[in-house]
Design a protein around this motif. Structure first.
Motif, short mmCIF file in Angstrom:
data_model
loop_
_atom_site.label_atom_id
_atom_site.label_comp_id
_atom_site.label_asym_id
_atom_site.label_seq_id
_atom_site.Cartn_x
_atom_site.Cartn_y
_atom_site.Cartn_z
N ASN A 13 0.74 -1.26 -0.08
CA ASN A 13 0.20 0.11 -0.22
C ASN A 13 0.93 1.20 0.00
O ASN A 13 0.86 2.25 0.87
CB ASN A 13 -0.84 0.30 1.29
CG ASN A 13 -2.09 1.01 0.94
OD1 ASN A 13 -2.14 1.66 0.19
ND2 ASN A 13 -2.83 1.06 2.12
N PHE A 38 -13.83 -0.61 3.88
CA PHE A 38 -14.40 0.85 4.29
C PHE A 38 -15.90 0.65 4.41
O PHE A 38 -16.70 -0.25 3.74
CB PHE A 38 -14.09 1.75 3.15
CG PHE A 38 -14.64 1.54 1.72
CD1 PHE A 38 -15.93 2.11 1.39
CD2 PHE A 38 -14.02 0.52 0.84
CE1 PHE A 38 -16.32 1.82 0.14
CE2 PHE A 38 -14.60 0.12 -0.29
CZ PHE A 38 -15.71 0.77 -0.79
N ASP A 79 -9.86 8.72 0.78
CA ASP A 79 -8.47 8.65 0.16
C ASP A 79 -8.36 8.48 -1.30
O ASP A 79 -7.38 8.81 -1.90
CB ASP A 79 -7.65 7.64 0.81
CG ASP A 79 -6.93 8.14 2.45
OD1 ASP A 79 -7.26 9.11 2.46
OD2 ASP A 79 -6.49 7.16 2.90
N VAL A 108 -8.28 -3.17 1.30
CA VAL A 108 -8.77 -2.18 2.33
C VAL A 108 -10.14 -1.81 2.44
O VAL A 108 -10.72 -1.63 1.50
CB VAL A 108 -7.87 -0.58 1.99
CG1 VAL A 108 -8.71 0.45 3.05
CG2 VAL A 108 -6.60 -0.60 1.84
N HIS A 154 -0.43 4.61 1.14
CA HIS A 154 -1.21 4.56 2.38
C HIS A 154 -2.59 4.92 2.29
O HIS A 154 -3.27 5.58 3.04
CB HIS A 154 -0.26 5.44 3.26
CG HIS A 154 0.93 5.21 3.59
ND1 HIS A 154 1.67 4.10 3.93
CD2 HIS A 154 2.33 5.97 2.95
CE1 HIS A 154 3.17 4.17 4.01
NE2 HIS A 154 3.29 5.49 3.41
N VAL A 155 -3.34 4.30 1.43
CA VAL A 155 -4.73 4.20 1.22
C VAL A 155 -5.45 3.80 2.39
O VAL A 155 -5.16 2.55 2.62
CB VAL A 155 -5.18 3.72 -0.15
CG1 VAL A 155 -6.88 3.89 -0.10
CG2 VAL A 155 -4.63 4.61 -1.28
N LYS A 156 -6.40 4.42 3.15
CA LYS A 156 -6.98 3.80 4.17
C LYS A 156 -8.40 3.98 4.54
O LYS A 156 -9.01 3.75 5.19
CB LYS A 156 -6.28 4.43 5.65
CG LYS A 156 -4.88 4.23 6.02
CD LYS A 156 -4.33 4.95 6.96
CE LYS A 156 -2.80 4.53 7.38
NZ LYS A 156 -2.38 5.31 8.67
N SER A 157 -8.80 4.80 3.21
CA SER A 157 -10.40 5.04 3.51
C SER A 157 -10.96 5.36 2.02
O SER A 157 -10.05 5.65 1.11
CB SER A 157 -10.69 6.47 4.27
OG SER A 157 -10.26 7.45 3.61
#
Length: 255
Positions: A123, A207, A132, A205, A126-129
């Protein structure tokens, strides 16, 4: 001395043809039967295994799988493609089949799926949502709106109030996944099942906004099939214990 041998071979051939015409996956000519199944691209891993299961249980039958976006597949069928079974990744495209009168019997729901963010291993962005994905430094790839995964993306955008500006819009979910796997994209919206079966080069990831777009997967026998009994058996297999296991192993939800 060759005439008795030839006569015996001819008699044996007649006997084998007679046996073949009465059972299994052979028609009256002794040829193998081919069951053509058009299925949403997201079903690839599960249906590849189901094909093997079905052929093993039906000697003499070959299952021909045609994968693509559901919108493309239903258009092929309504344009006259020779297809026995259609499995869609959403109800909307199945409704197109029904509206055109190209279904035989009522479609049946056999699975459901939701979207997940696919990112390259590690990643790097740094995609977390879901938010993003709208960042200008994140190259996001999604499905085109007519495709079920694209329609689901639009629903999530509307529900969340977040508008994406994708690098590209693909015609099926596997094309999105391929761009993430090759690192041509920093992130892509695919199904949970795609992330599960993507291999080590892709991570997922989750969501919460994905709950706004749950896709039901319906299946139907196509009107005019020459293999109605086999088509029914394939459809029934999807709701049987063996079919459900293949689907859940591939990341789908089943009832």
């Amino acid at each position: 001395m060759r005439k008795p041998v030839i006569a015996m071979a001819a008699l044996l051939g007649v006997a084998l043809t007679a046996c073949g015409s009465g059972g299994g996956g052979q028609d009256g000519s002794g040829d193998k039967q081919t069951l053509t199944v058009s299925a949403a691209a997201s079903l690839t891993e599960a249906f590849d295994k189901l094909k093997t299961d079905f052929e093993h249980a039906h000697p003499g039958v070959q299952v021909k799988l045609n994968y693509d976006g559901s919108s493309t597949l239903v258009q092929q069928i309504t344009n006259g493609a020779d297809v026995d079974v259609f499995a869609s990744a959403d109800q909307k495209n199945m409704d197109k089949l029904v509206k055109a009168g190209d279904n035989q019997g009522e479609p049946k729901k056999f699975a459901s799926n939701t979207l997940e963010i696919a990112v390259p291993k590690g990643n790097p962005k740094h995609v977390k949502s879901f938010a993003d994905l709208a960042r200008p430094d994140v190259h996001t790839v999604i499905c085109a709106p007519p495709v079920p995964c694209g329609a689901a993306t639009k629903k999530i955008e509307q529900a969340s109030g977040i508008t994406l500006h994708p690098k590209s819009e693909e015609q099926n979910v596997k094309s999105v996944l391929a761009k993430v796997r090759s690192t041509d994209a920093d992130a892509g919206l695919v199904y949970v099942s795609d992330v599960k079966t993507a291999g080590p080069k892709v991570s997922g990831v989750t969501f919460p906004e994905t709950k706004a777009a749950v896709n039901s997967y319906p299946v139907a026998i196509v009107k005019g099939t020459k293999h109605e009994q086999l088509a029914k058996q394939f459809v029934d297999m999807l709701s049987a214990a063996e079919g459900k296991k293949r689907l859940t192993d591939a990341g789908f939800a089943v009832d």
